[in-house]
Design an enzyme around this catalytic site. Structure first.
Site, PDB file in Angstrom:
ATOM      1  N   HIS A  24       5.970 -31.581  39.707  1.00 60.43           N
ATOM      2  CA  HIS A  24       5.972 -32.282  41.002  1.00 60.43           C
ATOM      3  C   HIS A  24       6.172 -33.781  40.773  1.00 60.43           C
ATOM      4  CE1 HIS A  24       3.110 -28.891  42.421  1.00 60.43           C
ATOM      5  NE2 HIS A  24       4.325 -28.601  42.842  1.00 60.43           N
ATOM      6  N   ARG A  57      -0.998 -18.755  41.667  1.00 60.42           N
ATOM      7  CA  ARG A  57      -1.283 -19.111  40.261  1.00 60.42           C
ATOM      8  C   ARG A  57      -2.771 -19.357  40.060  1.00 60.42           C
ATOM      9  NH1 ARG A  57       3.087 -23.867  40.020  1.00 60.42           N
ATOM     10  NH2 ARG A  57       4.260 -22.889  41.699  1.00 60.42           N
ATOM     11  N   ASN A  61      19.856 -29.235  44.708  1.00 61.49           N
ATOM     12  CA  ASN A  61      18.775 -28.545  44.010  1.00 61.49           C
ATOM     13  C   ASN A  61      19.204 -27.096  43.849  1.00 61.49           C
ATOM     14  OD1 ASN A  61      16.459 -27.370  43.086  1.00 61.49           O
ATOM     15  ND2 ASN A  61      15.123 -28.139  44.730  1.00 61.49           N
ATOM     16  N   ILE A 109      -0.303 -28.315  52.418  1.00 63.01           N
ATOM     17  CA  ILE A 109      -1.748 -28.325  52.687  1.00 63.01           C
ATOM     18  C   ILE A 109      -2.235 -29.763  52.890  1.00 63.01           C
ATOM     19  CG2 ILE A 109      -4.018 -27.763  51.716  1.00 63.01           C
ATOM     20  CD1 ILE A 109      -2.582 -25.457  50.158  1.00 63.01           C
ATOM     21  N   GLU A 138      10.881 -35.325  48.404  1.00 61.72           N
ATOM     22  CA  GLU A 138      11.440 -35.275  47.050  1.00 61.72           C
ATOM     23  C   GLU A 138      12.942 -35.557  47.048  1.00 61.72           C
ATOM     24  OE1 GLU A 138       8.888 -31.556  46.598  1.00 61.72           O
ATOM     25  OE2 GLU A 138       9.290 -32.062  44.518  1.00 61.72           O
ATOM     26  N   GLY A 180       2.346 -24.583  45.389  1.00 58.16           N
ATOM     27  CA  GLY A 180       2.008 -25.091  44.057  1.00 58.16           C
ATOM     28  C   GLY A 180       1.312 -26.424  44.263  1.00 58.16           C
ATOM     29  N   ARG A 222      18.137 -32.232  41.076  1.00 57.61           N
ATOM     30  CA  ARG A 222      16.774 -31.956  40.642  1.00 57.61           C
ATOM     31  C   ARG A 222      16.862 -31.078  39.394  1.00 57.61           C
ATOM     32  NH1 ARG A 222      12.638 -27.772  41.220  1.00 57.61           N
ATOM     33  NH2 ARG A 222      10.671 -28.851  40.900  1.00 57.61           N
ATOM     34  N   ASN A 242      -1.169 -31.145  56.273  1.00 55.39           N
ATOM     35  CA  ASN A 242      -1.498 -30.412  57.502  1.00 55.39           C
ATOM     36  C   ASN A 242      -2.925 -29.910  57.622  1.00 55.39           C
ATOM     37  OD1 ASN A 242       1.214 -30.242  58.747  1.00 55.39           O
ATOM     38  ND2 ASN A 242       1.693 -29.214  56.827  1.00 55.39           N
TER      39      ASN A 242
HETATM   40  P1  AMP Z   1       4.387 -26.272  50.528  1.00 62.66           P
HETATM   41  O1  AMP Z   1       4.462 -25.509  49.242  1.00 62.66           O
HETATM   42  O2  AMP Z   1       4.247 -27.740  50.325  1.00 62.66           O
HETATM   43  O3  AMP Z   1       5.477 -25.900  51.494  1.00 62.66           O
HETATM   44  O4  AMP Z   1       3.017 -25.822  51.230  1.00 62.66           O
HETATM   45  C1  AMP Z   1       2.821 -24.501  51.653  1.00 62.66           C
HETATM   46  C2  AMP Z   1       1.396 -24.305  52.064  1.00 62.66           C
HETATM   47  O5  AMP Z   1       0.983 -25.320  52.992  1.00 62.66           O
HETATM   48  C3  AMP Z   1       1.252 -23.010  52.858  1.00 62.66           C
HETATM   49  O6  AMP Z   1       0.974 -21.975  51.980  1.00 62.66           O
HETATM   50  C4  AMP Z   1       0.114 -23.302  53.781  1.00 62.66           C
HETATM   51  O7  AMP Z   1      -1.069 -22.865  53.164  1.00 62.66           O
HETATM   52  C5  AMP Z   1       0.068 -24.799  53.926  1.00 62.66           C
HETATM   53  N1  AMP Z   1       0.457 -25.233  55.261  1.00 62.66           N
HETATM   54  C6  AMP Z   1       1.680 -25.469  55.722  1.00 62.66           C
HETATM   55  N2  AMP Z   1       1.632 -25.860  57.018  1.00 62.66           N
HETATM   56  C7  AMP Z   1       0.353 -25.844  57.370  1.00 62.66           C
HETATM   57  C8  AMP Z   1      -0.360 -26.142  58.568  1.00 62.66           C
HETATM   58  N3  AMP Z   1       0.287 -26.516  59.661  1.00 62.66           N
HETATM   59  N4  AMP Z   1      -1.706 -26.034  58.546  1.00 62.66           N
HETATM   60  C9  AMP Z   1      -2.351 -25.656  57.430  1.00 62.66           C
HETATM   61  N5  AMP Z   1      -1.737 -25.373  56.276  1.00 62.66           N
HETATM   62  C10 AMP Z   1      -0.415 -25.452  56.237  1.00 62.66           C
END
Ligand code: AMP
Length: 408
Positions: free
Chosen positions: A185, A246, A7, A338, A391, A217, A96, A341
Protein backbone atom coordinates in the site's frame (compact mmCIF):
# COMPACT_ATOMS: atom_id res chain seq x y z
CA UNK A 1 0.01 17.76 -19.35
CA UNK A 2 -1.92 14.49 -19.71
CA UNK A 3 -0.88 11.37 -17.85
CA UNK A 4 -2.30 7.87 -18.26
CA UNK A 5 -2.23 5.58 -15.21
CA UNK A 6 -2.40 1.83 -15.86
CA UNK A 7 -2.88 -0.95 -13.33
CA UNK A 8 -2.64 -4.27 -15.12
CA UNK A 9 -3.75 -7.37 -13.22
CA UNK A 10 -3.60 -10.97 -14.41
CA UNK A 11 -7.07 -10.85 -16.01
CA UNK A 12 -7.97 -7.18 -15.68
CA UNK A 13 -6.68 -3.72 -16.45
CA UNK A 14 -7.71 -0.46 -14.78
CA UNK A 15 -6.86 2.91 -16.28
CA UNK A 16 -7.32 6.63 -15.63
CA UNK A 17 -6.36 9.52 -17.86
CA UNK A 18 -5.52 12.73 -15.98
CA UNK A 19 -5.25 16.33 -17.06
CA UNK A 20 -2.56 17.37 -14.60
CA UNK A 21 -3.11 21.13 -14.82
CA UNK A 22 -6.18 20.72 -12.58
CA UNK A 23 -5.76 17.02 -11.68
CA UNK A 24 -9.11 16.25 -13.33
CA UNK A 25 -9.88 12.77 -14.64
CA UNK A 26 -10.69 12.90 -18.37
CA UNK A 27 -11.75 9.26 -18.45
CA UNK A 28 -11.31 6.07 -16.51
CA UNK A 29 -12.22 2.46 -16.89
CA UNK A 30 -11.74 -1.20 -16.29
CA UNK A 31 -11.36 -4.19 -18.58
CA UNK A 32 -12.37 -7.43 -16.89
CA UNK A 33 -11.99 -11.11 -17.75
CA UNK A 34 -9.06 -10.60 -20.14
CA UNK A 35 -8.12 -14.01 -21.57
CA UNK A 36 -11.60 -15.49 -21.03
CA UNK A 37 -12.47 -17.20 -24.35
CA UNK A 38 -16.21 -16.60 -23.87
CA UNK A 39 -16.72 -13.12 -22.52
CA UNK A 40 -14.99 -10.00 -21.27
CA UNK A 41 -16.22 -6.57 -20.32
CA UNK A 42 -14.86 -3.06 -20.80
CA UNK A 43 -16.46 -0.32 -18.70
CA UNK A 44 -15.36 3.14 -19.78
CA UNK A 45 -16.35 6.40 -18.10
CA UNK A 46 -15.93 9.84 -19.61
CA UNK A 47 -15.58 12.65 -17.04
CA UNK A 48 -16.20 10.21 -14.15
CA UNK A 49 -17.77 11.50 -10.91
CA UNK A 50 -18.87 14.77 -12.52
CA UNK A 51 -22.33 15.79 -13.72
CA UNK A 52 -21.04 15.19 -17.28
CA UNK A 53 -20.22 11.55 -16.57
CA UNK A 54 -20.96 9.20 -19.45
CA UNK A 55 -20.61 5.44 -19.26
CA UNK A 56 -19.87 3.07 -22.14
CA UNK A 57 -19.99 -0.71 -21.58
CA UNK A 58 -18.57 -3.08 -24.20
CA UNK A 59 -19.14 -6.80 -23.79
CA UNK A 60 -16.55 -8.53 -25.95
CA UNK A 61 -13.79 -11.13 -25.92
CA UNK A 62 -10.36 -9.76 -25.00
CA UNK A 63 -7.90 -12.57 -25.75
CA UNK A 64 -4.98 -10.71 -24.15
CA UNK A 65 -3.89 -7.37 -22.62
CA UNK A 66 -2.78 -6.10 -26.02
CA UNK A 67 -6.31 -6.42 -27.44
CA UNK A 68 -7.85 -4.97 -24.26
CA UNK A 69 -5.66 -1.86 -24.34
CA UNK A 70 -6.22 -1.48 -28.11
CA UNK A 71 -9.95 -1.19 -27.38
CA UNK A 72 -9.29 1.33 -24.63
CA UNK A 73 -7.20 3.41 -27.06
CA UNK A 74 -10.07 3.31 -29.58
CA UNK A 75 -12.40 4.76 -26.94
CA UNK A 76 -9.94 7.38 -25.70
CA UNK A 77 -9.26 8.64 -29.24
CA UNK A 78 -12.74 8.09 -30.71
CA UNK A 79 -13.55 11.04 -33.05
CA UNK A 80 -16.91 11.62 -31.32
CA UNK A 81 -16.58 10.48 -27.72
CA UNK A 82 -12.80 10.51 -27.33
CA UNK A 83 -11.05 12.79 -24.85
CA UNK A 84 -7.83 13.22 -26.87
CA UNK A 85 -7.08 13.40 -30.58
CA UNK A 86 -3.64 11.85 -30.64
CA UNK A 87 -1.84 9.45 -28.29
CA UNK A 88 1.16 11.80 -28.44
CA UNK A 89 -0.82 14.14 -26.18
CA UNK A 90 -0.04 11.69 -23.36
CA UNK A 91 3.20 12.87 -21.75
CA UNK A 92 3.88 9.74 -19.72
CA UNK A 93 2.23 6.48 -18.66
CA UNK A 94 2.47 5.58 -14.97
CA UNK A 95 2.21 1.90 -14.09
CA UNK A 96 1.39 0.42 -10.71
CA UNK A 97 3.95 -2.30 -10.03
CA UNK A 98 3.57 -4.34 -6.88
CA UNK A 99 7.11 -5.39 -6.11
CA UNK A 100 10.46 -3.77 -6.79
CA UNK A 101 12.48 -6.49 -5.03
CA UNK A 102 15.47 -6.00 -2.75
CA UNK A 103 17.33 -3.24 -4.56
CA UNK A 104 14.71 -0.99 -6.16
CA UNK A 105 14.13 1.88 -3.77
CA UNK A 106 12.56 4.47 -6.06
CA UNK A 107 10.02 4.74 -8.87
CA UNK A 108 11.80 4.49 -12.21
CA UNK A 109 11.57 5.43 -15.84
CA UNK A 110 11.10 2.14 -17.70
CA UNK A 111 14.12 0.82 -19.57
CA UNK A 112 15.55 -2.68 -19.95
CA UNK A 113 17.06 -2.55 -16.44
CA UNK A 114 13.70 -1.59 -14.88
CA UNK A 115 11.98 -4.45 -16.68
CA UNK A 116 14.65 -6.85 -15.42
CA UNK A 117 14.06 -5.56 -11.87
CA UNK A 118 10.33 -6.29 -12.21
CA UNK A 119 11.06 -9.73 -13.70
CA UNK A 120 13.60 -10.58 -11.00
CA UNK A 121 10.92 -9.83 -8.37
CA UNK A 122 8.43 -12.35 -9.88
CA UNK A 123 9.02 -14.84 -7.02
CA UNK A 124 8.24 -12.08 -4.48
CA UNK A 125 5.09 -10.89 -6.27
CA UNK A 126 3.99 -13.94 -8.28
CA UNK A 127 0.37 -12.84 -8.71
CA UNK A 128 1.01 -9.22 -9.67
CA UNK A 129 4.47 -8.58 -11.10
CA UNK A 130 4.07 -10.69 -14.29
CA UNK A 131 0.82 -8.87 -15.13
CA UNK A 132 2.32 -5.47 -14.27
CA UNK A 133 5.21 -6.18 -16.65
CA UNK A 134 2.77 -7.25 -19.38
CA UNK A 135 0.99 -3.91 -18.96
CA UNK A 136 4.28 -2.07 -19.45
CA UNK A 137 5.29 -4.10 -22.51
CA UNK A 138 1.90 -3.63 -24.14
CA UNK A 139 2.07 0.12 -23.44
CA UNK A 140 5.52 0.24 -25.07
CA UNK A 141 4.06 -1.37 -28.20
CA UNK A 142 0.81 0.59 -28.40
CA UNK A 143 2.03 4.05 -27.32
CA UNK A 144 5.29 4.36 -29.30
CA UNK A 145 7.43 7.27 -28.13
CA UNK A 146 5.50 7.79 -24.87
CA UNK A 147 7.73 7.19 -21.81
CA UNK A 148 6.62 4.73 -19.12
CA UNK A 149 7.25 5.00 -15.38
CA UNK A 150 7.08 2.07 -12.93
CA UNK A 151 5.70 3.13 -9.55
CA UNK A 152 6.46 0.40 -7.05
CA UNK A 153 4.09 -0.30 -4.18
CA UNK A 154 7.14 -1.27 -2.12
CA UNK A 155 8.99 2.05 -2.61
CA UNK A 156 7.50 3.72 0.49
CA UNK A 157 8.81 0.95 2.78
CA UNK A 158 12.28 0.92 1.22
CA UNK A 159 13.15 4.04 3.27
CA UNK A 160 12.81 2.15 6.57
CA UNK A 161 15.91 1.81 8.75
CA UNK A 162 17.63 -1.55 8.82
CA UNK A 163 16.33 -2.48 12.27
CA UNK A 164 12.78 -2.04 10.95
CA UNK A 165 13.09 -4.06 7.77
CA UNK A 166 15.31 -6.90 8.98
CA UNK A 167 13.84 -10.20 10.17
CA UNK A 168 15.69 -12.01 12.96
CA UNK A 169 16.64 -14.95 10.72
CA UNK A 170 20.15 -15.96 9.60
CA UNK A 171 21.21 -12.99 7.50
CA UNK A 172 22.95 -14.93 4.73
CA UNK A 173 19.66 -16.71 4.01
CA UNK A 174 17.75 -13.41 4.05
CA UNK A 175 20.20 -11.94 1.54
CA UNK A 176 20.05 -15.02 -0.69
CA UNK A 177 16.24 -15.07 -0.79
CA UNK A 178 15.69 -11.28 -0.54
CA UNK A 179 13.76 -11.73 2.69
CA UNK A 180 13.04 -8.39 4.38
CA UNK A 181 10.07 -6.31 5.39
CA UNK A 182 8.97 -4.45 2.26
CA UNK A 183 5.56 -3.12 3.22
CA UNK A 184 2.72 -2.58 0.73
CA UNK A 185 0.00 0.00 0.00
CA UNK A 186 3.06 2.22 -0.41
CA UNK A 187 1.46 4.47 -3.01
CA UNK A 188 -1.52 5.04 -0.73
CA UNK A 189 0.65 5.76 2.34
CA UNK A 190 2.78 8.18 0.29
CA UNK A 191 -0.34 10.02 -0.86
CA UNK A 192 -1.72 10.18 2.69
CA UNK A 193 1.50 11.52 4.18
CA UNK A 194 1.69 14.27 1.53
CA UNK A 195 -1.98 15.20 1.90
CA UNK A 196 -1.73 15.05 5.71
CA UNK A 197 1.22 17.47 5.77
CA UNK A 198 -0.62 19.80 3.36
CA UNK A 199 -3.83 19.57 5.43
CA UNK A 200 -1.92 20.55 8.58
CA UNK A 201 0.16 23.13 6.69
CA UNK A 202 3.39 21.53 7.91
CA UNK A 203 6.52 21.03 5.80
CA UNK A 204 6.79 17.33 4.93
CA UNK A 205 10.25 17.14 6.48
CA UNK A 206 8.80 18.05 9.90
CA UNK A 207 5.68 15.90 9.68
CA UNK A 208 5.22 12.84 11.92
CA UNK A 209 2.15 10.69 11.48
CA UNK A 210 0.67 7.23 11.56
CA UNK A 211 -1.23 6.32 8.40
CA UNK A 212 -4.02 3.76 8.75
CA UNK A 213 -4.94 2.27 5.36
CA UNK A 214 -7.87 0.09 6.41
CA UNK A 215 -9.68 -1.74 3.64
CA UNK A 216 -10.10 -5.32 2.59
CA UNK A 217 -6.31 -5.36 2.85
CA UNK A 218 -5.00 -3.18 5.67
CA UNK A 219 -1.69 -1.75 6.78
CA UNK A 220 -0.34 0.95 9.04
CA UNK A 221 2.58 3.21 8.20
CA UNK A 222 4.80 4.90 10.78
CA UNK A 223 6.21 8.17 9.46
CA UNK A 224 8.90 10.37 11.00
CA UNK A 225 9.95 13.61 9.30
CA UNK A 226 7.96 12.65 6.22
CA UNK A 227 9.73 9.28 5.82
CA UNK A 228 8.52 5.75 6.53
CA UNK A 229 10.30 4.31 9.56
CA UNK A 230 8.10 1.21 9.91
CA UNK A 231 5.09 -0.47 8.38
CA UNK A 232 2.91 -3.38 9.41
CA UNK A 233 3.09 -5.53 6.25
CA UNK A 234 6.15 -7.66 5.63
CA UNK A 235 7.82 -9.60 2.83
CA UNK A 236 4.25 -10.17 1.59
CA UNK A 237 0.96 -8.36 2.28
CA UNK A 238 0.01 -11.12 4.75
CA UNK A 239 1.80 -9.79 7.84
CA UNK A 240 0.34 -7.35 10.33
CA UNK A 241 -3.33 -6.59 10.89
CA UNK A 242 -6.31 -8.93 10.67
CA UNK A 243 -7.82 -8.33 7.20
CA UNK A 244 -10.85 -9.38 5.15
CA UNK A 245 -9.50 -12.82 4.29
CA UNK A 246 -5.91 -12.65 5.62
CA UNK A 247 -4.93 -13.76 9.11
CA UNK A 248 -2.24 -11.10 9.61
CA UNK A 249 0.51 -11.84 12.14
CA UNK A 250 0.25 -15.23 13.82
CA UNK A 251 2.81 -17.41 15.55
CA UNK A 252 4.83 -18.68 12.56
CA UNK A 253 5.08 -22.10 14.21
CA UNK A 254 1.40 -22.58 13.38
CA UNK A 255 2.43 -23.15 9.75
CA UNK A 256 4.64 -26.25 10.23
CA UNK A 257 2.19 -27.47 12.89
CA UNK A 258 -0.72 -27.45 10.40
CA UNK A 259 1.47 -28.99 7.68
CA UNK A 260 2.50 -31.83 9.97
CA UNK A 261 -0.91 -32.45 11.54
CA UNK A 262 -2.98 -32.21 8.35
CA UNK A 263 -0.42 -33.34 5.77
CA UNK A 264 -1.12 -30.17 3.75
CA UNK A 265 1.22 -28.62 1.20
CA UNK A 266 2.84 -25.20 1.69
CA UNK A 267 0.53 -23.84 -1.02
CA UNK A 268 -2.55 -25.09 0.81
CA UNK A 269 -1.51 -23.34 4.01
CA UNK A 270 -0.67 -20.21 2.01
CA UNK A 271 -4.21 -20.24 0.55
CA UNK A 272 -5.68 -20.84 4.01
CA UNK A 273 -3.88 -17.83 5.48
CA UNK A 274 -4.46 -15.47 2.53
CA UNK A 275 -7.92 -16.41 1.31
CA UNK A 276 -9.83 -18.19 4.08
CA UNK A 277 -8.73 -16.47 7.27
CA UNK A 278 -9.08 -12.99 8.78
CA UNK A 279 -12.65 -11.74 9.21
CA UNK A 280 -13.88 -14.48 6.85
CA UNK A 281 -12.31 -17.21 8.95
CA UNK A 282 -13.66 -15.70 12.15
CA UNK A 283 -17.27 -15.09 11.16
CA UNK A 284 -17.87 -16.10 7.55
CA UNK A 285 -18.02 -12.50 6.22
CA UNK A 286 -15.37 -10.18 4.84
CA UNK A 287 -17.32 -6.94 4.47
CA UNK A 288 -17.53 -4.97 7.70
CA UNK A 289 -21.00 -3.69 6.80
CA UNK A 290 -22.25 -7.32 6.87
CA UNK A 291 -20.35 -7.95 10.08
CA UNK A 292 -21.95 -4.90 11.77
CA UNK A 293 -25.37 -6.17 10.70
CA UNK A 294 -24.72 -9.63 12.12
CA UNK A 295 -23.20 -8.22 15.31
CA UNK A 296 -25.74 -5.49 16.04
CA UNK A 297 -28.98 -6.97 14.73
CA UNK A 298 -28.46 -10.66 15.38
CA UNK A 299 -25.93 -10.43 18.24
CA UNK A 300 -23.88 -13.01 16.38
CA UNK A 301 -21.05 -14.03 18.72
CA UNK A 302 -18.58 -14.69 15.91
CA UNK A 303 -19.25 -11.34 14.25
CA UNK A 304 -18.88 -9.54 17.60
CA UNK A 305 -15.59 -11.35 18.20
CA UNK A 306 -14.31 -10.60 14.68
CA UNK A 307 -15.05 -6.90 15.14
CA UNK A 308 -13.39 -6.74 18.55
CA UNK A 309 -10.34 -8.58 17.23
CA UNK A 310 -10.05 -6.28 14.21
CA UNK A 311 -10.13 -3.15 16.35
CA UNK A 312 -7.68 -4.67 18.85
CA UNK A 313 -5.23 -5.64 16.11
CA UNK A 314 -5.25 -2.08 14.70
CA UNK A 315 -4.89 -0.56 18.16
CA UNK A 316 -1.92 -2.78 19.08
CA UNK A 317 0.02 -1.73 15.98
CA UNK A 318 -0.97 1.89 16.48
CA UNK A 319 0.43 1.67 20.01
CA UNK A 320 3.71 0.20 18.78
CA UNK A 321 4.12 2.98 16.18
CA UNK A 322 3.15 5.66 18.73
CA UNK A 323 6.03 4.48 20.92
CA UNK A 324 8.45 4.32 17.99
CA UNK A 325 7.64 8.00 17.42
CA UNK A 326 8.05 8.62 21.18
CA UNK A 327 4.59 10.12 21.21
CA UNK A 328 5.67 12.97 18.90
CA UNK A 329 2.83 12.46 16.46
CA UNK A 330 1.16 15.26 14.49
CA UNK A 331 -1.70 13.18 13.13
CA UNK A 332 -3.37 9.82 12.86
CA UNK A 333 -4.66 9.48 9.29
CA UNK A 334 -7.54 7.08 8.60
CA UNK A 335 -8.14 6.01 5.00
CA UNK A 336 -9.45 3.36 2.54
CA UNK A 337 -12.85 1.62 2.65
CA UNK A 338 -13.02 1.07 6.41
CA UNK A 339 -10.91 4.05 7.47
CA UNK A 340 -12.92 6.49 5.36
CA UNK A 341 -16.38 5.10 6.10
CA UNK A 342 -16.52 3.18 9.33
CA UNK A 343 -17.07 5.51 12.29
CA UNK A 344 -17.43 2.62 14.72
CA UNK A 345 -14.01 1.14 13.92
CA UNK A 346 -12.35 4.58 14.05
CA UNK A 347 -13.94 5.27 17.44
CA UNK A 348 -12.91 1.84 18.74
CA UNK A 349 -9.29 2.29 17.65
CA UNK A 350 -8.82 5.64 19.49
CA UNK A 351 -11.09 4.87 22.46
CA UNK A 352 -9.49 5.61 25.83
CA UNK A 353 -6.41 7.33 24.37
CA UNK A 354 -7.27 10.82 25.69
CA UNK A 355 -4.40 10.76 28.19
CA UNK A 356 -2.03 10.38 25.22
CA UNK A 357 -3.46 13.52 23.61
CA UNK A 358 -5.70 11.64 21.16
CA UNK A 359 -9.27 12.96 21.58
CA UNK A 360 -12.06 12.16 19.15
CA UNK A 361 -14.97 14.50 18.42
CA UNK A 362 -17.80 11.94 18.40
CA UNK A 363 -20.12 14.10 16.32
CA UNK A 364 -17.53 14.86 13.65
CA UNK A 365 -16.59 11.18 13.56
CA UNK A 366 -20.21 10.17 13.01
CA UNK A 367 -20.78 12.69 10.19
CA UNK A 368 -20.48 11.02 6.80
CA UNK A 369 -18.48 12.83 4.14
CA UNK A 370 -16.26 12.08 1.18
CA UNK A 371 -14.08 15.11 1.90
CA UNK A 372 -10.76 15.43 3.67
CA UNK A 373 -11.65 16.20 7.28
CA UNK A 374 -10.53 16.42 10.87
CA UNK A 375 -12.48 14.33 13.40
CA UNK A 376 -10.51 15.11 16.56
CA UNK A 377 -11.81 17.51 19.18
CA UNK A 378 -10.45 21.06 19.38
CA UNK A 379 -8.23 20.27 22.37
CA UNK A 380 -6.75 17.08 20.89
CA UNK A 381 -2.95 17.41 20.90
CA UNK A 382 -2.75 14.87 18.08
CA UNK A 383 -5.05 15.47 15.15
CA UNK A 384 -7.22 12.65 13.88
CA UNK A 385 -7.81 13.01 10.14
CA UNK A 386 -9.89 11.14 7.58
CA UNK A 387 -8.34 11.51 4.13
CA UNK A 388 -9.71 9.67 1.10
CA UNK A 389 -6.82 7.88 -0.51
CA UNK A 390 -6.10 8.24 -4.23
CA UNK A 391 -3.47 5.81 -5.44
CA UNK A 392 -4.00 6.60 -9.13
CA UNK A 393 -3.44 10.31 -8.60
CA UNK A 394 -0.30 9.53 -6.60
CA UNK A 395 0.98 7.35 -9.47
CA UNK A 396 0.30 10.23 -11.88
CA UNK A 397 2.09 12.74 -9.60
CA UNK A 398 5.06 10.41 -9.11
CA UNK A 399 5.28 9.73 -12.85
CA UNK A 400 5.27 13.47 -13.52
CA UNK A 401 8.13 13.91 -11.04
CA UNK A 402 10.18 11.04 -12.50
CA UNK A 403 9.67 12.43 -16.02
CA UNK A 404 10.74 15.93 -14.95
CA UNK A 405 13.87 14.54 -13.23
CA UNK A 406 14.77 12.50 -16.32
CA UNK A 407 14.67 15.66 -18.44
CA UNK A 408 16.59 17.82 -15.95
P1 AMP B 1 -11.31 -1.23 0.22
O1 AMP B 1 -10.48 -2.48 0.13
O2 AMP B 1 -10.50 -0.02 0.55
O3 AMP B 1 -12.21 -1.04 -0.97
O4 AMP B 1 -12.28 -1.43 1.48
C1 AMP B 1 -13.26 -2.43 1.48
C2 AMP B 1 -13.87 -2.54 2.84
O5 AMP B 1 -14.30 -1.25 3.31
C3 AMP B 1 -15.16 -3.35 2.77
O6 AMP B 1 -14.86 -4.69 2.98
C4 AMP B 1 -15.99 -2.77 3.88
O7 AMP B 1 -15.76 -3.53 5.04
C5 AMP B 1 -15.47 -1.37 4.10
N1 AMP B 1 -16.42 -0.36 3.68
C6 AMP B 1 -16.60 0.16 2.47
N2 AMP B 1 -17.59 1.08 2.48
C7 AMP B 1 -18.05 1.12 3.72
C8 AMP B 1 -19.07 1.86 4.39
N3 AMP B 1 -19.81 2.74 3.72
N4 AMP B 1 -19.25 1.65 5.71
C9 AMP B 1 -18.49 0.76 6.37
N5 AMP B 1 -17.51 0.04 5.80
C10 AMP B 1 -17.30 0.20 4.51
Amino acid sequence: MKILVLNAGSSSCKYKLYEMTDQSVLCSGLVERIGDPKTGCLTHKIAPDTDKEEKIVQESVFPNHNEAIRQVINLITDPKKGVIKDLKEIAVIGHRVLHGGYYQTEPALVDEATKKTIRDAFPLGPLHNPANLTGIEVAEQLFPGVPNVAVFDTAFGMKMPREAYTYALPQDLCKELQIRRYGFHGTSHTYLVNRGAAFMKKPLKDFNCITLHLGNGSSLGCVKNGQCIDTSMGITPLEGLIMGTRCGSIDPAIVPYIIKQKGWSADEVDTLMNKKSGLLGLCGKTDLRDIHKLADQEHDENALLARRMLIRSIKKTLGAFFFLLEGKVDALIFSAGIGENDALVRAGVVEGLESLGICLDAEKNATRSGDEREISSKDSKIKILVLPTNEELQIALTSQEVLAKSKA
